[in-house]
Design an enzyme around this catalytic site. Structure first.
Site, mmCIF file in Angstrom:
data_model
loop_
_atom_site.group_PDB
_atom_site.id
_atom_site.type_symbol
_atom_site.label_atom_id
_atom_site.label_comp_id
_atom_site.label_asym_id
_atom_site.label_seq_id
_atom_site.Cartn_x
_atom_site.Cartn_y
_atom_site.Cartn_z
ATOM 1 N N SER A 1 0.524 -1.238 -0.330
ATOM 2 C CA SER A 1 -0.531 0.106 0.140
ATOM 3 C C SER A 1 0.704 0.942 0.056
ATOM 4 O O SER A 1 2.059 1.295 0.812
ATOM 5 C CB SER A 1 -0.738 -0.282 1.823
ATOM 6 O OG SER A 1 -1.498 1.601 1.354
ATOM 7 N N TYR B 1 -1.851 -2.097 10.476
ATOM 8 C CA TYR B 1 -1.787 -1.801 8.975
ATOM 9 C C TYR B 1 -0.814 -0.820 8.146
ATOM 10 O O TYR B 1 -0.095 -1.562 7.362
ATOM 11 C CB TYR B 1 -2.674 -0.670 8.499
ATOM 12 C CG TYR B 1 -3.119 -0.950 7.201
ATOM 13 C CD1 TYR B 1 -4.271 -2.265 6.411
ATOM 14 C CD2 TYR B 1 -2.473 -0.051 6.338
ATOM 15 C CE1 TYR B 1 -4.230 -1.997 4.625
ATOM 16 C CE2 TYR B 1 -2.969 -0.096 5.219
ATOM 17 C CZ TYR B 1 -3.761 -1.479 4.088
ATOM 18 O OH TYR B 1 -3.950 -1.513 2.839
HETATM 19 P P1 NAI Z 1 -11.712 -5.918 0.473
HETATM 20 O O1 NAI Z 1 -12.140 -6.257 1.652
HETATM 21 O O2 NAI Z 1 -12.298 -5.696 -0.721
HETATM 22 O O3 NAI Z 1 -10.926 -7.155 -0.138
HETATM 23 C C1 NAI Z 1 -10.109 -7.688 0.901
HETATM 24 C C2 NAI Z 1 -10.331 -10.012 0.462
HETATM 25 O O4 NAI Z 1 -10.040 -9.939 1.108
HETATM 26 C C3 NAI Z 1 -12.122 -9.732 1.573
HETATM 27 O O5 NAI Z 1 -12.989 -10.293 -0.369
HETATM 28 C C4 NAI Z 1 -11.924 -10.765 2.245
HETATM 29 O O6 NAI Z 1 -12.681 -12.089 2.675
HETATM 30 C C5 NAI Z 1 -10.506 -11.399 2.110
HETATM 31 N N1 NAI Z 1 -9.515 -11.817 3.809
HETATM 32 C C6 NAI Z 1 -9.411 -10.842 4.215
HETATM 33 N N2 NAI Z 1 -9.290 -11.903 4.998
HETATM 34 C C7 NAI Z 1 -8.374 -12.597 4.869
HETATM 35 C C8 NAI Z 1 -8.091 -14.101 5.440
HETATM 36 N N3 NAI Z 1 -7.804 -14.590 7.053
HETATM 37 N N4 NAI Z 1 -7.477 -15.398 4.241
HETATM 38 C C9 NAI Z 1 -7.911 -14.964 3.100
HETATM 39 N N5 NAI Z 1 -8.969 -13.898 2.909
HETATM 40 C C10 NAI Z 1 -8.818 -12.578 3.216
HETATM 41 O O7 NAI Z 1 -10.153 -5.263 0.084
HETATM 42 P P2 NAI Z 1 -9.765 -4.337 -0.805
HETATM 43 O O8 NAI Z 1 -9.699 -2.795 -1.058
HETATM 44 O O9 NAI Z 1 -9.917 -5.711 -2.457
HETATM 45 O O10 NAI Z 1 -8.417 -4.602 -0.406
HETATM 46 C C11 NAI Z 1 -7.321 -5.689 -1.147
HETATM 47 C C12 NAI Z 1 -5.921 -5.664 -0.937
HETATM 48 O O11 NAI Z 1 -5.553 -4.222 -1.396
HETATM 49 C C13 NAI Z 1 -5.849 -5.207 0.843
HETATM 50 O O12 NAI Z 1 -4.583 -6.209 1.348
HETATM 51 C C14 NAI Z 1 -5.381 -4.098 1.004
HETATM 52 O O13 NAI Z 1 -4.958 -3.811 2.275
HETATM 53 C C15 NAI Z 1 -4.384 -3.077 -0.660
HETATM 54 N N6 NAI Z 1 -5.199 -1.966 -0.586
HETATM 55 C C16 NAI Z 1 -6.220 -1.402 -0.720
HETATM 56 C C17 NAI Z 1 -6.363 -0.566 -1.433
HETATM 57 C C18 NAI Z 1 -8.020 0.694 -1.322
HETATM 58 O O14 NAI Z 1 -7.504 1.494 -1.043
HETATM 59 N N7 NAI Z 1 -9.090 -0.392 -1.345
HETATM 60 C C19 NAI Z 1 -4.676 0.616 -1.084
HETATM 61 C C20 NAI Z 1 -3.866 -0.056 -0.405
HETATM 62 C C21 NAI Z 1 -4.321 -1.562 -0.424
#
Ligand code: NAI
Length: 250
Positions: A140, A153
């Site tokens: 990130s 985080y």
């Molecule tokens: P999201 O919440 O839409 O998707 C995350 C997914 O990870 C969900 O489907 C969730 O069920 C799954 N997950 C959570 N804990 C888990 C576990 N213990 N085992 C397996 N799966 C698990 O979030 P998003 O935004 O798509 O985030 C994806 C990645 O991108 C994360 O690592 C987040 O930190 C990173 N990120 C997101 C940003 C944003 O602005 N949305 C910015 C920078 C990084």
């Protein structure tokens, strides 16, 4: 030619789902994994409208045995793993360091850092055996900058970048590439969730100061992941790419 196999953790939602969809459109065999079984099955069903070669395998990335089992299952079903997008993550607690519930701090590290480490360790064994492979670890912009109220985080994402650099140095000579992605503010359930680390008003103000002055879409991050995994990015290794609409330029 046998089609490439890609594994995406956290593939049921947001950026992970967008990446799965992009790789499906590019003709790869896609395995999505997620802790959320209902959402994972729904994502598999939706993606199957475009390709029969999509599988959902449930796994909690905070468990080392679950991660090892996940990669073993991919290898036993497909016989190869070409690309691994280690993307699953959570926002973590929103609290100052001294006020942060320690179990929540630990859970954030367990998922965002150990989750990537456990998957990467198993993937590297498979990559080494087959003589190639690309891993993309989700960091990130907060892997490069501090954020008040989001220490868990921020610490997890900084560590992901360190892990990525070290792994690249260890495995680069074996034809394996490991890079990190550093998105800015992307519209997904993670940023729109009620428990998001940074309040929406603060995020809006930060986005307003970025070069592009808007949130990114999940697909814009997915496209970066697709390129990072492609031969066009063959000379990128151990780096952490900002895809942030110029947030870190400010
Ligand atoms: P999201 O919440 O839409 O998707 C995350 C997914 O990870 C969900 O489907 C969730 O069920 C799954 N997950 C959570 N804990 C888990 C576990 N213990 N085992 C397996 N799966 C698990 O979030 P998003 O935004 O798509 O985030 C994806 C990645 O991108 C994360 O690592 C987040 O930190 C990173 N990120 C997101 C940003 C944003 O602005 N949305 C910015 C920078 C990084």
């Amino acid at each position: 030619m046998e089609r490439q196999v890609v594994l995406i953790t956290g593939g049921a939602s947001g950026i992970g789902y967008a990446a799965a969809s992009a790789w499906v459109r590019n003709g790869l065999r896609v395995v999505i994994s997620d802790i959320n079984v209902k959402a994972g099955e729904a994502a598999e069903h939706a993606l199957r409208a475009e390709s029969a070669d999509v599988r959902f395998i449930p796994a909690d990335v905070s468990s080392s045995s679950a991660c090892a089992g996940l990669i073993a299952e991919v290898m036993s079903r497909h016989g190869r793993l070409d690309i691994a997008f280690n993307n699953a993550g959570i926002a973590g607690p929103a609290a100052k360091v001294a006020d942060c519930p320690m179990d929540e701090w630990r859970r954030t590290i367990d998922i965002n850092l150990f989750g990537i480490y456990y998957c990467l360790a198993a993937e590297l064994k498979a990559f080494t055996a087959q003589g190639h492979g690309v891993a993309i670890n989700m960091a990130s912009v907060y892997g490069k900058r501090g954020v008040a109220g989001g220490s868990a985080y921020c610490a997890s994402k900084h560590a992901v970048i360190g892990l990525t650099k070290s792994a690249a140095l260890e495995y680069g000579k074996k034809g394996i590439r490991i890079n990190a992605l550093c998105p800015g503010f992307i519209e997904t359930p993670l940023t729109r969730g009620i428990d998001s680390t940074v309040p929406t008003s603060t995020m809006d103000a930060l986005v307003a100061r970025s070069a592009n002055r808007r949130y990114g879409s999940a697909d814009e991050i997915a496209q970066a992941a697709v390129w990072l995994a492609s031969d066009g990015a063959a000379y990128l290794n151990g780096t952490a790419i900002d895809v942030d609409g110029g947030f870190l330029a400010a």
